[in-house]
Design an enzyme around this catalytic site. Structure first.
Site, short mmCIF file in Angstrom:
data_model
loop_
_atom_site.label_atom_id
_atom_site.label_comp_id
_atom_site.label_asym_id
_atom_site.label_seq_id
_atom_site.Cartn_x
_atom_site.Cartn_y
_atom_site.Cartn_z
N LYS A 1 -32.02 21.66 40.61
CA LYS A 1 -33.19 21.52 41.28
C LYS A 1 -34.01 21.62 39.78
CE LYS A 1 -32.60 24.69 44.32
NZ LYS A 1 -32.53 25.54 45.95
N ILE B 1 -27.41 24.38 36.45
CA ILE B 1 -27.99 23.90 35.38
C ILE B 1 -27.35 23.16 34.42
CG2 ILE B 1 -29.30 25.02 33.21
CD1 ILE B 1 -30.72 25.83 35.87
N GLN C 1 -37.53 24.41 28.51
CA GLN C 1 -38.67 23.98 29.47
C GLN C 1 -39.41 25.22 29.99
OE1 GLN C 1 -38.77 20.88 32.80
NE2 GLN C 1 -36.65 20.69 32.01
N THR D 1 -38.35 17.00 28.28
CA THR D 1 -37.88 17.94 29.05
C THR D 1 -36.35 17.83 28.86
OG1 THR D 1 -37.93 16.04 30.77
CG2 THR D 1 -39.56 17.62 30.96
N GLU E 1 -41.99 23.03 36.45
CA GLU E 1 -42.99 23.57 37.04
C GLU E 1 -42.92 25.24 37.32
OE1 GLU E 1 -43.80 19.57 37.56
OE2 GLU E 1 -45.39 20.85 37.44
#
Ligand code: MOS
Length: 715
Positions: A676, A604, A613, A466, A680
């Site tokens: 954050k 970011i 990702q 990641t 997903e």
């Protein structure tokens, strides 16, 4: 330079900290270590899906030269936590491997052959046979779920009666086939009892501390006596979040033989021994008033599970938090089958739930004759988390939707389905949103400065591909003002400062606080040394300060975790996914022409890694939408096929260049960097966006994933 499937406005392209190690082969994956006296183990799986083992025939296998031992349920060493029934019940470990003659699924390990070479072990394993007392097996989800009632999942809000007479309603059932993780790297374990009572494991895992904890619990030994290493990983889509049979098997064999044991799963075993996304059925009913305001959602879901493990991935959760709707009812059930245990996989739960919910919202948009973008903007719960009633710390999903619409050229979409053609191709646009709780867990990190002025940032967390390591370097660079070339990272070892598993898009969010705290602790230490030395504390003086203090190394460790902010706020990451598809009217082939994903994930840290990702997840979404399915055959109680030739991942040829962007608004409450998770949300909603685009292109509503050409043609 064009990166794999990603177009993003990254200001500067930089390599990854692990890049050179991975491409030159100098970074070791778990199976690549060689230890003195190494032995090789191969799992023999049951050939029946249900029943009992009557006998196992080992004579032929034992005659193979090089065979050292064959473990079965009759002769394996005891796992201490399984020693008694009470202990077994409390072990929290779903399938005690080689602990019983009972067979729960086809492929369940019934023996472990250990030999001096892998070839001898493989050959001998092929000679092990068993006789079984077979019982009836059931692997038929479609035929079984009807007999299972969904039960309340979460508190019902409002009442169903309140919206029974909603003027506009969409209601439909949605199904998704069983999907398998299949990272490129096989799951593998090397176990060695390297000193009395001391165990070392090289294991492919997303969490070395989690494996350490499970193993120390099962073997009833202090955590410190179990060392786990997973320094490099060839992908982990959730299958690395649990301890699977390969771990205890390798440990048992190593205790028996008093030698290191290497156990690498075969690709076929990757289909049955390390989890999967369970097959699911869902039904969504959604109502709206004349203005398009949602009046109620009723979301029911069921998914398969193993008869020995009641895993529940929480499919209906997303319906409870995405939209501002007064009346909501969510229900769920698992359906036990003779399959191995499912587990978390790529956006677990919400990815499945979002397919149904976001398809249903799209269906409602056509009922209402409203633009799906407008319908989302009007109903998203942007201020308050409807489930907890707490305000979102930040939630910029509305901006994701607006920006994504621009990026894809939503203005070119025709509201009436099936109206845009290019020869035999029908063209359509679709969109969907995705949301994921933005979790943060306690984590620790250390900053180590050596005498050559090189900083190493250390933590036990793994980097499953990641970009966690690179992000750690970036954060340390930002906080310490030391050039990136002078910052190394060390990850994936249980002896390093403890950290949670990398999963659920919580890795960086958890770790960024730890790295910043370690940087602060390090700076204070250097300040103190500087004042002792009568120097000014600055990176330019670090060498001198160390010399004057006669230091060869400075080490600072710190931890950081969630706190009071969790009581005040709810946290989420959000995304909007847009795509343009073309559907061939004669063959039913679907091509994703364009895809744009916009993600709100706070600050970011590394745009390139984050965008990769998201685009990787979107490619996973294309696979989920169009090709990934693992069928079962109830006649034989088995999976149909177990290789990558038959299981169709989306590959480069199936995906366009994916246009990724971020909202870039820091969430000041979540952690010190305001970042954050992004992993997903890249996949949550993508399959719905594609299905919705197919409807816009063809007027065919396809509710069963994957949407293969036959389904397109026959509907
Ligand atoms: Mo994942 S399913 O968070 O590895």
């Amino acid at each position: 330079m064009n990166f794999f499937k990603t177009k993003t406005s990254s200001p500067k392209v930089e390599g990854r900290v692990e890049g050179v190690f991975k491409v030159t082969g100098t970074g070791k994956y778990s199976a690549e270590y060689h230890l003195d006296g190494m032995t090789y183990a191969v799992i023999v799986g049951s050939t029946v899906p249900a029943g009992r083992i009557e006998s196992i025939q080992l004579d032929q296998a034992k005659q193979v030269e090089g065979v050292l031992d064959i473990l079965t349920h009759q002769n394996r060493p005891q796992i201490p936590a399984f020693a008694t029934k009470e202990k077994l019940d409390k072990s929290g470990y779903s399938l005690p491997v080689l602990h019983t003659d009972q067979i729960y699924f086809k492929g369940q390990p019934i023996a472990l052959v250990v030999a001096t070479t892998l070839e001898d072990a493989m050959y001998a394993a092929s000679l092990v046979t068993a006789t079984y007392r077979k019982t009836t097996a059931n692997v038929d989800f479609d035929g079984s779920h009807k007999g299972v009632d969904a039960e309340p999942f979460g508190k019902e809000r409002g009442t169903m009666a309140a919206w029974a007479s909603a003027p506009h309603v969409a209601e439909a059932e949605y199904t998704i086939r069983h999907e398998v993780h299949n990272p490129m790297e096989m799951h593998a374990t090397i176990a060695t009892w390297h000193a009395p009572g001391k165990l070392k494991l090289y294991d492919k895992t997303q969490g070395v501390n989690s494996v350490q904890q499970t193993v120390s619990r099962l073997w009833e030994m202090p955590k410190e006596n179990v060392e786990v290493i997973s320094e490099f990983m060839g992908g982990g889509f959730g299958s690395g979040l649990k301890v699977w049979p390969n771990v205890p098997l390798a440990i048992m064999a190593s205790s028996q033989l008093k030698r290191p044991v290497k156990l690498v799963l075969t690709r076929p075993q990757m289909f049955t021994l390390v989890g999967y996304r369970p097959q699911s059925w869902q039904k969504v009913r959604i109502g709206a008033d004349k203005s398009g305001k949602f009046t109620g959602i009723w979301h029911q879901a069921k998914h398969a599970t193993a008869i020995y493990d009641n895993f529940n991935e929480g499919i209906v959760r997303i319906s409870r938090m995405l939209y501002d709707v007064k009346n909501i009812k969510t229900e769920f059930a698992t359906v036990p089958l003779n399959l191995s245990a499912p587990t978390w996989m790529r956006g677990p739960g919400d990815c499945t739930g979002a397919f149904a919910l976001e398809s249903a919202v799209d269906e409602l948009s056509y009922v209402l004759k409203m633009d799906p973008v407008q319908l989302r903007l009007q109903n998203l719960a942007l201020r308050i988390d409807p489930d907890t009633g707490k305000p979102w710390s930040t939630n910029y999903m509305g901006e994701c939707v607006t920006k994504g619409a621009e990026m894809i050229g939503w203005g070119d979409r025709k509201a009436l389905p099936g109206t845009v053609k290019d020869g035999d191709w029908q063209i359509g646009y679709g969109m969907a949103v995705g949301m994921w709780f933005a979790g943060r867990q306690k984590a620790s990190a250390a900053i180590r400065l050596d005498k050559d002025g090189v900083i190493t940032v250390e933590t036990a967390m793994t980097d499953i591909g990641t970009g966690t390591g690179t992000a750690m370097q970036n954060i340390a660079h930002e906080y310490l003002g030391i050039p990136k070339e002078k910052i190394k990272v060390k990850l994936g070892q249980s002896t390093l400062p403890p950290a949670p598993s990398q999963g659920g898009s919580t890795g960086l969010s958890s770790l960024s606080g730890a790295v910043t705290a370690a940087c602060e602790a390090f700076k204070s230490k250097m300040d103190a040394y500087a004042s002792t030395a009568g120097e000014q504390s600055s990176p330019a003086n670090y060498s001198l300060i160390m010399q004057k203090n006669k230091l060869t190394e400075v080490l600072a460790e710190a931890s950081s975790g969630p706190g009071e902010e969790q009581k005040k706020y709810a946290f989420c990451s959000g995304a909007a996914h847009f795509c343009k598809v073309k559907v061939h009217s004669k063959t039913g082939k679907v091509k994703v022409e364009k895809m744009a994903s916009v993600v709100d994930a706070g600050h970011i840290v590394n745009q390139q890694a984050a965008a990769n990702q998201v685009s990787g997840a979107a490619v996973g979404g294309i696979g989920m939408a169009l090709s990934e399915e693992q069928l079962t055959d109830n006649r034989y109680g088995c999976l149909v096929g177990n290789d990558l030739a038959g299981y169709h991942f989306a590959v480069n040829a199936d995906a366009p260049i994916i246009d990724v962007d971020f909202i870039h608004k820091t969430d000041v409450n979540i952690n010190p960097t305001g970042s954050k998770g992004v992993g997903e949300v890249g996949i949550i909603g993508t399959a719905a966006a594609i299905a919705n685009a197919i409807y816009n292109a063809t007027g065919k509503r396809l509710r069963d994933l994957p949407i293969t050409p036959d389904k397109v043609l026959l509907s």
